[in-house]
Design a protein around this motif. Sequence first.
Motif, PDB file in Angstrom:
ATOM      1  N   PRO A  73      -0.016  16.102  16.460  1.00  0.00           N
ATOM      2  CA  PRO A  73       0.471  14.991  15.635  1.00  0.00           C
ATOM      3  C   PRO A  73      -0.645  13.999  15.268  1.00  0.00           C
ATOM      4  N   THR A  74      -1.704  13.961  16.070  1.00  0.00           N
ATOM      5  CA  THR A  74      -2.807  13.025  15.822  1.00  0.00           C
ATOM      6  C   THR A  74      -3.857  13.563  14.854  1.00  0.00           C
ATOM      7  N   LEU A  75      -3.713  14.785  14.393  1.00  0.00           N
ATOM      8  CA  LEU A  75      -4.745  15.358  13.517  1.00  0.00           C
ATOM      9  C   LEU A  75      -4.961  14.449  12.294  1.00  0.00           C
ATOM     10  N   THR A  83      -5.758  -4.682  19.026  1.00  0.00           N
ATOM     11  CA  THR A  83      -6.042  -4.131  20.354  1.00  0.00           C
ATOM     12  C   THR A  83      -5.049  -3.029  20.701  1.00  0.00           C
ATOM     13  N   GLY A 142       3.641  -6.822  18.769  1.00  0.00           N
ATOM     14  CA  GLY A 142       4.026  -8.076  19.421  1.00  0.00           C
ATOM     15  C   GLY A 142       2.944  -8.574  20.372  1.00  0.00           C
ATOM     16  N   MET A 143       2.297  -7.620  21.037  1.00  0.00           N
ATOM     17  CA  MET A 143       1.221  -7.947  21.973  1.00  0.00           C
ATOM     18  C   MET A 143       0.078  -8.715  21.327  1.00  0.00           C
ATOM     19  N   GLU A 170      -0.528 -13.334  19.017  1.00  0.00           N
ATOM     20  CA  GLU A 170      -1.282 -14.566  19.273  1.00  0.00           C
ATOM     21  C   GLU A 170      -2.690 -14.479  18.677  1.00  0.00           C
ATOM     22  N   ILE A 171      -3.396 -13.352  18.917  1.00  0.00           N
ATOM     23  CA  ILE A 171      -4.757 -13.266  18.355  1.00  0.00           C
ATOM     24  C   ILE A 171      -4.743 -13.016  16.851  1.00  0.00           C
ATOM     25  N   PRO A 182      -8.368   8.653   5.050  1.00  0.00           N
ATOM     26  CA  PRO A 182      -8.447  10.083   5.379  1.00  0.00           C
ATOM     27  C   PRO A 182      -8.234  10.362   6.875  1.00  0.00           C
ATOM     28  N   THR A 183      -8.494   9.354   7.709  1.00  0.00           N
ATOM     29  CA  THR A 183      -8.352   9.539   9.156  1.00  0.00           C
ATOM     30  C   THR A 183      -6.937   9.291   9.668  1.00  0.00           C
ATOM     31  N   LEU A 184      -6.018   8.894   8.799  1.00  0.00           N
ATOM     32  CA  LEU A 184      -4.666   8.580   9.286  1.00  0.00           C
ATOM     33  C   LEU A 184      -4.079   9.771  10.043  1.00  0.00           C
ATOM     34  N   PRO A 185      -3.545   9.558  11.248  1.00  0.00           N
ATOM     35  CA  PRO A 185      -2.947  10.681  11.986  1.00  0.00           C
ATOM     36  C   PRO A 185      -1.810  11.329  11.200  1.00  0.00           C
ATOM     37  N   TYR A 186      -1.709  12.650  11.312  1.00  0.00           N
ATOM     38  CA  TYR A 186      -0.676  13.387  10.592  1.00  0.00           C
ATOM     39  C   TYR A 186       0.706  12.788  10.823  1.00  0.00           C
ATOM     40  N   SER A 187       1.011  12.427  12.073  1.00  0.00           N
ATOM     41  CA  SER A 187       2.368  11.972  12.387  1.00  0.00           C
ATOM     42  C   SER A 187       2.689  10.642  11.694  1.00  0.00           C
ATOM     43  N   TYR A 227       1.252   9.737   8.724  1.00  0.00           N
ATOM     44  CA  TYR A 227       1.413  10.201   7.337  1.00  0.00           C
ATOM     45  C   TYR A 227       2.834  10.728   7.121  1.00  0.00           C
ATOM     46  N   SER A 236     -22.402  -7.952  23.444  1.00  0.00           N
ATOM     47  CA  SER A 236     -21.072  -7.955  24.054  1.00  0.00           C
ATOM     48  C   SER A 236     -20.892  -6.686  24.871  1.00  0.00           C
TER      49      SER A 236
END
Lengths: 338, 338
Positions: A93-95, B37, B54-55, B58-59, B93-98, B100, B170
């Motif tokens: 799923p992460t491809l 994050t 939600g996490m 604040e930032i 192009p890097t978006l995970p298939y799941s 997409y 850093s």
Amino acid sequence: MNLHLNNILKDIKKDGVQAYLLTQFTNIEYISGYKPTSFAFCILKENPIIYVSGMDMEIANRDSTIEVKQYESYDLMIKELKEEGIKNLAIEPTLPYSTYARFKDDFEISDKSYVDKQRMIKTPSEIEKITKATEIAQKSFLQLDILNNNGTEREVAFNLVRYMIDNGASKESFETIVTSGANSSLPHAIPEAKKLERPILIDWGAIFKGYCSDNTRTIVYAESQQEIWDIVAEAHDKAIKSVKVGMKCCEVDKVARDIIAEYGYGDNYIHSTGHSLGLNIHETPGFSARDETVIEKGMVITVEPGIYLEGKFGVRLEDTVIISKKANVIGDLPLNIE
Amino acid sequence: MNLHLNNILKDIKKDGVQAYLLTQFTNIEYISGYKPTSFAFCILKENPIIYVSGMDMEIANRDSTIEVKQYESYDLMIKELKEEGIKNLAIEPTLPYSTYARFKDDFEISDKSYVDKQRMIKTPSEIEKITKATEIAQKSFLQLDILNNNGTEREVAFNLVRYMIDNGASKESFETIVTSGANSSLPHAIPEAKKLERPILIDWGAIFKGYCSDNTRTIVYAESQQEIWDIVAEAHDKAIKSVKVGMKCCEVDKVARDIIAEYGYGDNYIHSTGHSLGLNIHETPGFSARDETVIEKGMVITVEPGIYLEGKFGVRLEDTVIISKKANVIGDLPLNIE
């Protein structure tokens, strides 16, 4: 052939999938023992193979239990798969979309989590490594002498990593969080070059032989902080005690969430109660409101409730548990550091 | 509205794209100043918005120059986009298939590299940060007193990171490589708990205000090692001298590759000649055989030829260059450490 691979090949066959493409480094490591450093395409099928970057050929030949071959091009890889009569290809799923796009016109594609599913249940040898990673991390934490520390957040984080490496870790399992004072209300705060204030929240872990650990402790001072700490500790303890094989993961989340809500802090619990870990610091399943996975023996999951008061402070307490019939906390670091 | 965002909105409009979805953390940071994050969905459109975990609220509220909103569900996000009349959606192009797969039935999808393209050309302020990161990394390297060091690979790597942090970084920009003896033939070797052998190859970098540096030095001893070192140094120097605005990236790769091949080591040069860097340690374009990108002023790219003799040793020499009319090496660390 190794056990993990064998189980996955069975799952694939059952679904009528002819080949399963893996590109995630830890999935390839899990299956073959070889962890890519650049890129690789592992294809699980009757004769499993890993197409490896030229840069990695030396270590792939050394480490992989599966046949390896130097990657040349997508075209050649696709041609070879088609020559074997492969028409349907499962993907993770992460491809990345762009990689999916290379294969989508030549194969019938489906996304499957065969390896993630297998990785949910840890073997005794995996549990041993996670346990050792946790022991190293906890021992190192105690070396910090945190209550007498006058350093900055960044220095404390740095010392903790140094101790973990001295004690046998290969590295930290994620960026160590040492946060204090008002910053502790940020769940993923980055250590700053400022002197420790109070309360102090430390979220840290080690990697031992590839396997991660994860713990959080919060050290509070004022009475108002202690009140919040007590609620989080109650949620932590009762969530762990509630765990039973056969329950759903979301039910454990509910135990922790309901306790925090009863005290009136429901809106200040802004993340899930826990996640599995192993070769990755975040794996499935998790103790989250949406995860309906049934808890099984051999799962290793964190329990980490927290309350975050924006602009004031935050408290989080985290242990990692191994599921046998019940949940057993790994390590013996007390919740209350004094 | 910031300059980067403005340029990208122009590109989007020109293509008739109604909305562009970003999920890569550094792309979101580049556009908004807020670095996720956990997870986030940034949607660039007439009224840009970031759906934030939600996490992170604040930032995100603190750091983002773009409107932020708490993420609730895919369904709600998709509903809101459709209500704005959005029918076509560009993705990275890097978006995970799941991910997409969540959008593909509701929108016409195309994959676009608008942000990567914008990130290819660094602003003066970005170049300043990369330069400072490089200076910190090089100063720290010299503190190692490597020629008199009796530590293990792992200790040297650890000390180097400590010095970089002491000097204002850093953190490290990637896992520091300290490898020696026969292991140096592995381009991405992991430091081991063994005493330094010879030659010693160190590949390291710092992060300063989010921006990466990258350098490699190899210290050789035997005459047979010096011969290889001289070839790599020649490829390094001549590749850098060859760079001109208007050339193609692949032509720079060819300069380095041809020199190494002339000496008979073509098969031992098992990676590309360089990659861009910035908020990520690997960005586009790169000096690789396949990259036809035309070199422009403001690009910042590594030049890092190497020769790897399996089972014996490896040599790599790496500097990072800023393109003005020609390529200017960042920092003043000599190639030859003695």
